[in-house]
Design a protein around this motif. Structure first.
Motif, PDB file in Angstrom:
ATOM      1  N   UNK A 157      -1.956   9.209  -9.383  1.00  0.00           N
ATOM      2  CA  UNK A 157      -1.839  10.331  -8.448  1.00  0.00           C
ATOM      3  C   UNK A 157      -2.387  11.619  -9.077  1.00  0.00           C
ATOM      4  N   UNK A 172      -1.795   0.783 -10.370  1.00  0.00           N
ATOM      5  CA  UNK A 172      -1.030   0.669  -9.124  1.00  0.00           C
ATOM      6  C   UNK A 172      -0.302  -0.673  -9.073  1.00  0.00           C
ATOM      7  N   UNK A 188      10.251   8.425  -4.759  1.00  0.00           N
ATOM      8  CA  UNK A 188       8.973   8.401  -4.032  1.00  0.00           C
ATOM      9  C   UNK A 188       8.893   9.592  -3.076  1.00  0.00           C
ATOM     10  N   UNK A 212       6.082  12.611  -3.079  1.00  0.00           N
ATOM     11  CA  UNK A 212       5.271  13.005  -1.921  1.00  0.00           C
ATOM     12  C   UNK A 212       5.503  14.480  -1.616  1.00  0.00           C
ATOM     13  N   UNK A 226       3.468  16.434  -3.862  1.00  0.00           N
ATOM     14  CA  UNK A 226       2.068  16.350  -3.448  1.00  0.00           C
ATOM     15  C   UNK A 226       1.804  17.354  -2.328  1.00  0.00           C
ATOM     16  N   UNK A 229      -1.308   0.124  -0.802  1.00  0.00           N
ATOM     17  CA  UNK A 229      -1.761   0.016  -2.194  1.00  0.00           C
ATOM     18  C   UNK A 229      -3.086  -0.735  -2.291  1.00  0.00           C
ATOM     19  N   UNK A 242      -6.109   1.403  -1.723  1.00  0.00           N
ATOM     20  CA  UNK A 242      -6.463   2.204  -2.896  1.00  0.00           C
ATOM     21  C   UNK A 242      -7.197   1.337  -3.906  1.00  0.00           C
ATOM     22  N   UNK A 283      -3.436   9.440  -3.434  1.00  0.00           N
ATOM     23  CA  UNK A 283      -2.102   9.800  -3.932  1.00  0.00           C
ATOM     24  C   UNK A 283      -1.045   9.455  -2.898  1.00  0.00           C
ATOM     25  N   UNK A 284      -1.280   9.917  -1.656  1.00  0.00           N
ATOM     26  CA  UNK A 284      -0.294   9.698  -0.603  1.00  0.00           C
ATOM     27  C   UNK A 284      -0.135   8.210  -0.325  1.00  0.00           C
ATOM     28  N   UNK A 339      -0.467   5.697  -2.422  1.00  0.00           N
ATOM     29  CA  UNK A 339       0.332   5.093  -3.496  1.00  0.00           C
ATOM     30  C   UNK A 339       1.808   5.442  -3.291  1.00  0.00           C
ATOM     31  N   UNK A 340       2.091   6.723  -3.069  1.00  0.00           N
ATOM     32  CA  UNK A 340       3.483   7.174  -3.059  1.00  0.00           C
ATOM     33  C   UNK A 340       4.227   6.764  -1.788  1.00  0.00           C
ATOM     34  N   UNK A 341       3.555   6.828  -0.648  1.00  0.00           N
ATOM     35  CA  UNK A 341       4.220   6.394   0.582  1.00  0.00           C
ATOM     36  C   UNK A 341       4.454   4.882   0.524  1.00  0.00           C
ATOM     37  N   UNK A 374       5.209   3.309  -2.211  1.00  0.00           N
ATOM     38  CA  UNK A 374       6.419   3.214  -3.036  1.00  0.00           C
ATOM     39  C   UNK A 374       7.668   3.537  -2.219  1.00  0.00           C
TER      40      UNK A 374
END
Lengths: 340, 340
Positions: free
Chosen positions: A103, A125, A159, A163, A166, B99, B102, B122-123, B125-127, B129
């Motif tokens: 990220x 990832x 998580x 976000x 971010x 994921x 990405x 970034x979003x 990956x994190x969303x 998660x």
């Protein structure tokens, strides 16, 4: 660039705070946790142990699993479940680091190249996902529903916090409260969960569970604030990354929040150019350090950390004195003293 | 470029296979699952529901949660737990897609721009998660330890399969068995887990649990093989992505494995140049299609899929005839018939 961070003169009377007490307390358990971590990163897919162990073996302090072991000890837990829960907590943390590096486009982590620089974003990832899955498997093996609930909720909150960060990234108008909400999620929640599951598996009353959770939450906030200050003032060796990384990445941390609000229009224009538009020129980091010093932003960040550290220590007030409690109190002093 | 894939002439006698039966069977339950999915993607961090719902509302068939509902029905489950487990399965799948996009640098997903193109890697990956965490929370709320074990193991196996695919990527020497091992992990495992938890929460005997798992596993393999074939022969509307995406991404799928082994040295040099070195020129996709046709690689991939489809249907042999069983059998026919 050596910036000496201020510290509480009163603290100087004590010996240098260290993790020695807690490391002694959990030594035997921690060896079992380390063996478990090693075995649960194993896979026939050789890239998995390679990537996982690159990060896991890179000399992190393993503070979070240590906290699980120590709070289990504090609350008189006699079983085996704390070993797997501690390993789960470390895997959750490692998974977060792997994903964070992607990220943040980070190049360094703990003084080594970030895994993504060696194996690519893809591997970071996916190995993160693998470790998160293994974390859940270990928790499930322990079979305590309340501990499962706490740790899975932590995974969601972490998580969510990431976000939120971010979304808030590069916004210099972030308030101190908003920033605190972000670090409660992205850092302190896992500290809180790591500490709460100890009394939970020990079957201790709710008041002790809440006390340990509160200890972890406030310790986590203090820990993150010190990290934020160190990013502008620590040595590279202490940081495992370069001074000013947060600045170059446009991260809004508490020192920036304070300096931005305390500064004049010209200064605010400077912070906006550097952090919001990402236009950073030669000498800008040095200028940023000067502004931080002018407004006592680093000193006051450390002061705020000390406040949360004090709350963490008070949270343990209801527990009887003993080696576990003393060790946990020392951890707070150690974390805050990192800024010296 | 319209490539007509061959199909079993015997299948023509039946009506066009459809999902109508299973959709009718689970309609009431699925409405509850959809409401739960919507509520559990909620967050004060507005980017989370935005990203999650972009993908979730983009018209996926929700085949995996449907399978959980239908196998719960098949095995006479009378409680409420299947709703949360079905939503968990869909969240695990959605997290994997986020994921994957990405990892694969994908631009399209289900005929829309991939989330990462709109909100960034970034979003995604994190969303992802966040959704994985929410999936675990829902499973834990159901509180069935065996179901938790199955789904958490699936999460690990899926990640392992994805890393294995990453390691095998661009290796034209991949054998059919190696490729099958990869898709068992990355696709079929979640189908298997989705089907196994139905009889598990219904408290049915091991033999029924294994039967449903086997149905799901073989259906998942068939489903993926048809996807592989469609990538070289489907319409864009059917695929939700462009024909030849796998080729351009250097993905080694079964059609390639077969054509590579059946080809001569010159052909193998062509596959290596395109897929291993990634040097793809004008006309190469067309040439690849010709080679696939020359060696019946797409037809035989569909044939292999039909084999796994037959195994899936036989796995249900021990269950009594009824609407649930008939609907599950129709799903197999529908999945295989997509290649027409």
């Amino acid at each position: 660039m050596a910036v000496v961070l201020p510290f509480d003169p009163a603290a100087e009377i004590d010996a240098e705070p260290s993790l020695e007490g807690i490391l002694t307390l959990v030594r035997a358990d921690m060896e079992r946790v380390n063996a478990l971590i090693l075995s649960r990163t194993g896979s026939e897919v050789t890239m998995i142990p390679e990537v996982a162990q690159h990060l896991i073996s890179s000399g992190g302090k393993r503070l979070r699993p240590i906290l699980t072991l120590a709070t289990a000890d504090l609350t008189g837990y006699a079983g085996d479940g704390h070993i797997k829960l501690a390993a789960s907590v470390e895997f959750m943390h490692t998974a977060t680091l792997l994903h964070d590096d992607v990220v943040d486009d980070s190049e360094m982590r703990r003084g080594k190249l970030a895994a993504r620089m060696l194996w690519g974003n893809e591997a970071s990832v996916l190995v993160g996902d693998f470790l998160l899955g293994q974390a859940f498997r270990m928790m499930i093996e322990v079979g305590n529903m309340r501990a499962l609930d706490i740790l899975s909720t932590a995974a969601v909150v972490i998580a969510e916090g990431e976000v939120a960060q971010l979304a808030a990234a590069k916004n210099t108008a972030t308030s101190e409260d908003e920033y605190l909400a972000v670090i409660r999620g992205k850092t302190a929640e896992l500290f809180a969960a790591a500490c709460e599951v100890g009394p939970v598996i020990a079957g201790r009353p709710k008041v002790e569970q809440s006390a340990c959770r509160s200890y972890g939450m406030n310790l986590g906030i203090a820990f993150q604030l010190i990290d934020d200050a160190l990013d502008y003032g620590g040595s590279r060796a202490k940081l495992g990354k370069n001074v000013g990384d947060d600045f170059r990445e446009g991260k809004i941390t508490l020192p920036i929040v304070l300096a931005f609000r305390r500064g004049n229009d010209e200064e605010r224009a400077f912070w906006k150019r550097c952090l919001e538009t990402g236009e950073i020129n030669e000498g800008d980091l040095e200028h940023a350090m000067k502004l931080l010093a002018r407004h006592d932003a680093l000193a006051d960040t450390v002061d705020r950390a000390r406040h949360y550290g004090a709350m963490a220590k008070d949270a343990l007030g209801l527990f009887a004195d003993g080696p576990a409690k003393r060790a946990l109190l020392d951890v707070v002093d150690f974390c805050v003293a990192r800024a010296r």
